[in-house]
Enzyme design. Structure first.
Site, mmCIF file in Angstrom:
data_model
loop_
_atom_site.group_PDB
_atom_site.id
_atom_site.type_symbol
_atom_site.label_atom_id
_atom_site.label_comp_id
_atom_site.label_asym_id
_atom_site.label_seq_id
_atom_site.Cartn_x
_atom_site.Cartn_y
_atom_site.Cartn_z
ATOM 1 C CG ASP A 1 -35.593 -8.254 15.441
ATOM 2 O OD1 ASP A 1 -36.472 -9.109 15.643
ATOM 3 O OD2 ASP A 1 -35.270 -7.386 16.303
ATOM 4 C CG ASP B 1 -32.207 -9.327 16.878
ATOM 5 O OD1 ASP B 1 -32.306 -9.339 18.124
ATOM 6 O OD2 ASP B 1 -32.565 -10.274 16.151
HETATM 7 N N1 URA Z 1 -40.344 -6.325 13.777
HETATM 8 C C1 URA Z 1 -39.086 -6.038 13.332
HETATM 9 O O1 URA Z 1 -38.205 -5.733 14.130
HETATM 10 N N2 URA Z 1 -38.846 -6.087 12.011
HETATM 11 C C2 URA Z 1 -39.776 -6.379 11.096
HETATM 12 O O2 URA Z 1 -39.484 -6.373 9.891
HETATM 13 C C3 URA Z 1 -41.074 -6.691 11.564
HETATM 14 C C4 URA Z 1 -41.335 -6.656 12.908
#
Ligand code: URA
Length: 210
Positions: A201, A204
């Site tokens: 992510d 994150d």
């Molecule tokens: N958004 C993200 O932050 N990571 C992904 O792999 C897909 C969407």
């Protein structure tokens, strides 16, 4: 730009991207790398900006020298991870106008719903560069570009760090006029909509949340 998809496979971009993918790369380093890659992607996405000539005086003589032409660019960050690319873009184009689009996914319909939108004026006269590190399903990117078009933008580019084939196809279908610039085209999406192999992510990893 004439191609729909440009993958920037410059060695510096690819090296920095490998460091970002590594799960052991700390938050602060991840954010710094994103900023640095943003500089290199910005170089590509702005390659064909129109120029005009202006008279200046060097210490030796008067000359006609090239400067950017037209209205100031608009950079639009798709919240929140877009801000990581935006920071790098602003290092290079500090006078750009900046907009923000916030979207969340409705868990019932799975459709993106807008919760925030603040855009610069006169979008019709500007090159608009929308930024989001991850082009995954393409749902939020397509919705953000729908908003930009509704606000009058006609000359739009999309800049991301990683793209999934599914997202690229969705963007091409919905917005064939919007060129996409990315550092890599990955294999696929998993069943949770994450890009594989990806980097996790992006928000994150940028901000140390989980
Ligand atoms: N958004 C993200 O932050 N990571 C992904 O792999 C897909 C969407």
């Amino acid at each position: 730009m004439t191609q729909h998809l440009t993958v920037v496979n410059h060695p510096l971009v690819q090296h920095k991207l490998t460091l970002m993918r590594d799960k052991n790369t700390p938050t602060a380093v991840f954010r710094q790398l994103l900023r640095e890659i943003s500089h290199l992607l910005a170089y590509e996405v702005t390659r064909e900006l129109p120029m005009t000539m202006e008279e200046i005086e060097t210490p030796l003589k008067t000359m006609q020298a090239p400067v950017l032409d037209g209205r100031k660019l608009a950079l639009v960050s798709i919240l929140r991870a877009g801000n990581g690319l935006l920071d790098g873009m602003l290092d290079l184009i500090p006078s750009a106008r900046v907009g923000f689009v916030g979207l969340y996914r409705d868990e019932e319909t799975l459709r993106p719903v807008q919760y925030y939108c603040k855009l610069p004026g006169e979008l019709a006269d500007r090159l608009v560069i929308a930024v989001d590190p991850m082009l995954a399903t393409g749902n939020s990117s397509v919705a953000a570009i729908d908003l930009l078009k509704k606000a009058g933008a006609t000359n739009i580019r999309f800049m991301c760090l990683l793209a999934a084939p599914e997202g690229v196809a969705r963007m091409k279908e919905a917005h064939p006029d919007v060129p996409v610039v990315t550092a890599a085209l990955d294999e696929k999406l998993n069943d949770k909509g994450y890009i594989v192999p990806g980097l996790g992510d992006a928000g994150d990893r940028m901000y140390g949340t989980k």
